[in-house]
Design an enzyme around this catalytic site. Structure first.
Site, PDB file in Angstrom:
ATOM      1  N   GLY A   1      -1.328  -2.989   8.087  1.00  0.00           N
ATOM      2  CA  GLY A   1       0.067  -2.653   7.815  1.00  0.00           C
ATOM      3  C   GLY A   1       1.002  -3.496   8.655  1.00  0.00           C
ATOM      4  O   GLY A   1       0.629  -3.996   9.731  1.00  0.00           O
TER       5      GLY A   1
ATOM      6  N   THR B   1      13.750   9.131  11.526  1.00  0.00           N
ATOM      7  CA  THR B   1      12.535   8.727  10.817  1.00  0.00           C
ATOM      8  C   THR B   1      12.901   8.037   9.504  1.00  0.00           C
ATOM      9  O   THR B   1      14.075   7.754   9.251  1.00  0.00           O
ATOM     10  CB  THR B   1      11.593   9.954  10.656  1.00  0.00           C
TER      11      THR B   1
ATOM     12  N   GLY C   1       7.276  -0.287   9.619  1.00  0.00           N
ATOM     13  CA  GLY C   1       7.925   0.180  10.847  1.00  0.00           C
ATOM     14  C   GLY C   1       6.927   0.612  11.911  1.00  0.00           C
ATOM     15  O   GLY C   1       7.045   0.217  13.081  1.00  0.00           O
TER      16      GLY C   1
ATOM     17  N   LYS D   1      15.279   4.412  10.333  1.00  0.00           N
ATOM     18  CA  LYS D   1      14.976   3.790  11.632  1.00  0.00           C
ATOM     19  C   LYS D   1      15.631   2.415  11.784  1.00  0.00           C
ATOM     20  O   LYS D   1      16.000   2.021  12.884  1.00  0.00           O
ATOM     21  CB  LYS D   1      13.460   3.651  11.803  1.00  0.00           C
TER      22      LYS D   1
ATOM     23  N   GLY E   1      -3.242  10.544  13.916  1.00  0.00           N
ATOM     24  CA  GLY E   1      -1.966  10.231  14.561  1.00  0.00           C
ATOM     25  C   GLY E   1      -1.291  11.389  15.277  1.00  0.00           C
ATOM     26  O   GLY E   1      -0.165  11.238  15.765  1.00  0.00           O
TER      27      GLY E   1
ATOM     28  N   THR F   1       1.575  -7.170   1.663  1.00  0.00           N
ATOM     29  CA  THR F   1       2.533  -8.277   1.566  1.00  0.00           C
ATOM     30  C   THR F   1       2.272  -9.213   2.747  1.00  0.00           C
ATOM     31  O   THR F   1       2.600  -8.892   3.892  1.00  0.00           O
ATOM     32  CB  THR F   1       3.980  -7.725   1.623  1.00  0.00           C
TER      33      THR F   1
HETATM   34  P1  NDP Z   1       6.728   1.754   6.163  1.00  0.00           P
HETATM   35  O1  NDP Z   1       7.221   2.176   4.823  1.00  0.00           O
HETATM   36  O2  NDP Z   1       7.652   1.072   7.097  1.00  0.00           O
HETATM   37  O3  NDP Z   1       5.443   0.787   5.960  1.00  0.00           O
HETATM   38  C1  NDP Z   1       4.454   1.136   5.021  1.00  0.00           C
HETATM   39  C2  NDP Z   1       3.257   0.217   5.199  1.00  0.00           C
HETATM   40  O4  NDP Z   1       2.245   0.669   4.306  1.00  0.00           O
HETATM   41  C3  NDP Z   1       3.529  -1.245   4.853  1.00  0.00           C
HETATM   42  O5  NDP Z   1       2.691  -2.071   5.611  1.00  0.00           O
HETATM   43  C4  NDP Z   1       3.155  -1.285   3.358  1.00  0.00           C
HETATM   44  O6  NDP Z   1       2.767  -2.565   2.917  1.00  0.00           O
HETATM   45  C5  NDP Z   1       1.947  -0.391   3.352  1.00  0.00           C
HETATM   46  N1  NDP Z   1       1.734   0.196   2.037  1.00  0.00           N
HETATM   47  C6  NDP Z   1       2.470   1.179   1.467  1.00  0.00           C
HETATM   48  N2  NDP Z   1       1.957   1.466   0.253  1.00  0.00           N
HETATM   49  C7  NDP Z   1       0.883   0.648   0.064  1.00  0.00           C
HETATM   50  C8  NDP Z   1      -0.033   0.478  -0.998  1.00  0.00           C
HETATM   51  N3  NDP Z   1       0.011   1.242  -2.090  1.00  0.00           N
HETATM   52  N4  NDP Z   1      -1.019  -0.457  -0.849  1.00  0.00           N
HETATM   53  C9  NDP Z   1      -1.096  -1.206   0.275  1.00  0.00           C
HETATM   54  N5  NDP Z   1      -0.234  -1.091   1.305  1.00  0.00           N
HETATM   55  C10 NDP Z   1       0.742  -0.169   1.202  1.00  0.00           C
HETATM   56  O7  NDP Z   1       6.120   3.086   6.810  1.00  0.00           O
HETATM   57  P2  NDP Z   1       5.852   3.352   8.364  1.00  0.00           P
HETATM   58  O8  NDP Z   1       5.338   2.101   8.967  1.00  0.00           O
HETATM   59  O9  NDP Z   1       7.014   4.006   8.994  1.00  0.00           O
HETATM   60  O10 NDP Z   1       4.695   4.460   8.319  1.00  0.00           O
HETATM   61  C11 NDP Z   1       3.364   4.111   8.003  1.00  0.00           C
HETATM   62  C12 NDP Z   1       2.445   5.287   8.316  1.00  0.00           C
HETATM   63  O11 NDP Z   1       2.422   5.555   9.720  1.00  0.00           O
HETATM   64  C13 NDP Z   1       2.897   6.570   7.638  1.00  0.00           C
HETATM   65  O12 NDP Z   1       1.788   7.177   7.034  1.00  0.00           O
HETATM   66  C14 NDP Z   1       3.418   7.430   8.756  1.00  0.00           C
HETATM   67  O13 NDP Z   1       3.175   8.788   8.529  1.00  0.00           O
HETATM   68  C15 NDP Z   1       2.599   6.943   9.951  1.00  0.00           C
HETATM   69  N6  NDP Z   1       3.342   7.121  11.208  1.00  0.00           N
HETATM   70  C16 NDP Z   1       2.784   7.912  12.180  1.00  0.00           C
HETATM   71  C17 NDP Z   1       3.425   8.102  13.376  1.00  0.00           C
HETATM   72  C18 NDP Z   1       2.822   8.964  14.412  1.00  0.00           C
HETATM   73  O14 NDP Z   1       3.503   9.287  15.390  1.00  0.00           O
HETATM   74  N7  NDP Z   1       1.566   9.331  14.288  1.00  0.00           N
HETATM   75  C19 NDP Z   1       4.732   7.445  13.675  1.00  0.00           C
HETATM   76  C20 NDP Z   1       5.225   6.635  12.582  1.00  0.00           C
HETATM   77  C21 NDP Z   1       4.542   6.492  11.401  1.00  0.00           C
HETATM   78  P3  NDP Z   1       3.850  -3.574   2.272  1.00  0.00           P
HETATM   79  O15 NDP Z   1       4.523  -4.269   3.434  1.00  0.00           O
HETATM   80  O16 NDP Z   1       3.042  -4.472   1.432  1.00  0.00           O
HETATM   81  O17 NDP Z   1       4.793  -2.732   1.476  1.00  0.00           O
END
Ligand code: NDP
Length: 503
Positions: free
Chosen positions: A364, A298, A367, A302, A476, A389
């Protein structure tokens, strides 16, 4: 060859003997031994510890730890000696009524006390504690601790990071086979506490904070957690081990619970252990030390793990991230079960076979969103990706011929157009993550179905608002269960048990 189970010793830090005994009674079914930390007792209790072993009914260690060694004893060495002497004296015929062990630090040598211990059958644990780091001269320290043949050397270290943990683990493998106790404190030490037997330690410690009592050592786990999640009384040091690789925040993750429950239900001699790490290289060295057969991966590893893989599944190649490793003789095989986990839970939620004809907004582009985008593309959705972004939204959208946009009110009309399903895949609203509602600028009219990948909390602000507007919502948790079941399939080569889907 059969393995050896590692006894769990509960460390009691109550202020009174009766408080300690009531904590012990609550945890009795999960523990094999007791350590009475007499340094935590109120002054009026300190000379009443002689009868403790009989009352406890389990093998007992007596410890009176000084402040400088991480304990709570502030009086002088004379007072400490009197306490210990009173506790082991008047030995009873039934050895179970006497302290089985006494912990004496490596700089505390009192011949008369040690002679009394040897005469009355109380084994001496010769201990040394490093509360801040792992010393360089481990060999020298060990030689000093293990000088006498009949003592049990005990060394406690606190690695600041996973590289230092790796150094300590590798050093532990060079030690001769004798009774010993090796304890690793702090967050990165958690796997070494759960798997203490694999370091050659004759026991592991656990503790429970209660009213007035304190956690005995950082990173210590409760006996109940060790037993129910880490199967301390079911597995041994040869059982199959699976690890969860991630940052320090993985302690408390649902994954070990989900997998251990499934292993138990499927009759597997296996457990899953979190391996909180700050370096993927050191994490993989530690994985090798513990002999893990597989790993769940995780944040933040990843993507960082990709260069270490000798095989990448098609999903790993598409998504650019790996959440599952199978350790094979010929190397590390990387898979990703997130896209499949999303697809199954989303289609179940929608009661459909695919996404064809559906217009979907994906929030989003991190990942998790990459896995969602692959699943949406494979099963025929039309999609718009919105992200803070924009460049990452654009890069992801272009891969699949989707549209993209900013995650703000400029996207309002686009969301209205792509509103059959809204998938929330940012970390906004996640426990410990950025708070708020990523769609605060958008008003639901009730027809949208909203799937938030976050499962902790169970209902994020955006889900609450969508539900109040009449939308169908899903968090989720089901996706987590489906992706975990997919991991089981890869590790075990068989269908996962139903327990992955039990609430
Ligand atoms: P990443 O760190 O790879 O991506 C985070 C995302 O959130 C990006 O798109 C980022 O945008 C955005 N983001 C973060 N902070 C902010 C903010 N303050 N304002 C606006 N956008 C923001 O994380 P993951 O993709 O791995 O995880 C994302 C969510 O998915 C988590 O909450 C995780 O718990 C959940 N998840 C659930 C799973 C499940 O099995 N249910 C599996 C995997 C994840 P930017 O590109 O602009 O930074």
């Amino acid at each position: 060859m059969n393995g050896r189970k590692t006894p769990v010793c509960i460390c009691l830090t109550g202020r009174t003997i009766s408080e300690d005994l009531s904590i012990l009674d609550e945890q009795r079914s999960y523990v094999d031994m007791v350590e009475l930390r007499a340094d935590f007792l109120d002054p009026s209790e300190k000379l009443n510890i002689r009868d403790f072993p009989e009352k406890a009914g389990l093998p007992c260690i007596l410890t009176v730890r000084r402040r400088c060694d991480g304990g709570n004893f502030t009086d002088g060495e004379g007072a400490r000696l009197v306490m210990m002497a009173k506790a082991i004296s008047f030995a009873k015929k039934d050895s179970k009524a006497n302290f089985a062990y006494i912990d004496l630090e490596d700089d505390f040598h009192v011949d008369t006390l040690e002679e009394a211990c040897r005469t009355f059958g109380t084994r001496i644990i010769r201990s040394c504690h490093y509360l801040d780091g792992v010393p360089e001269n481990l060999d020298e320290i060990w030689d000093n601790l293990s000088e006498e043949d009949d003592v049990i050397p005990k060394l406690t270290v606190t690695p600041p990071d996973s590289t230092e943990l790796a150094r300590f683990l590798q050093w532990s493998a060079t030690l001769p086979d004798r009774e010993k106790i090796l304890m690793v404190m702090g967050e990165v030490g958690v796997p070494a506490r759960i798997l203490a037997g694999r370091l050659g330690s004759m026991l592991t410690f656990a503790s429970v904070p209660s009213s007035g009592a304190t956690w005995a050592a950082p990173g210590q786990l409760s006996p109940q957690v060790l037993s129910t999640i880490y199967r301390s009384h079911e597995v041994d040091d040869k059982s199959d081990c699976y690890v969860l690789l991630g940052a320090k925040s993985i302690i408390g993750s649902m994954s070990p619970f989900l997998h251990s429950r499934a292993f138990r239900d499927a009759g597997k001699d296996a457990l899953m252990v979190p391996l909180p790490s700050d370096s993927i290289k050191a994490a993989l060295e530690n994985v090798r030390f513990f002999g893990a057969k597989g790993a769940a991966v995780t944040v933040p590893f990843k993507e960082e793990v990709l260069p270490f893989l000798t095989f990448q599944s098609v999903d790993v190649q598409h998504i650019g991230a790996c959440n599952t490793i199978v350790f094979r003789d010929d190397g590390l095989a990387g898979y990703n079960t997130d896209a499949d986990g999303f697809e199954r839970s989303a289609l179940e939620f929608l009661n459909r076979a695919d996404f064809r004809g559906m217009k979907v907004t994906l929030l989003g582009a991190g990942g998790a969103a990459k896995s969602v985008a692959l699943a949406l593309y494979r099963k025929g959705a039309e999609c718009i990706i919105l992200n803070r972004t924009i460049s990452t939204a654009r890069a992801l959208a272009r891969k699949y011929g989707f549209r993209w946009g900013p995650l703000d009110d400029r996207a309002m009309d686009l969301i209205a157009e792509y509103s059959d399903l809204i998938v929330q895949a940012t970390s906004i609203g996640m426990q410990g993550g950025p708070g708020g509602d990523p769609l605060s600028f958008y008003e639901f009219d009730g027809h949208e179905r909203v799937f938030d990948l976050i499962y902790n909390p169970g209902k994020t602000q955006v889900l609450k608002r969508a539900e109040a507007a009449g939308c169908q919502i899903l968090n989720g948790y089901r996706m987590l269960c489906y992706q975990a079941a997919g991991q089981y399939r890869l590790w075990m080569g068989e269908e996962p048990p139903d327990s992955y889907f039990a609430v």
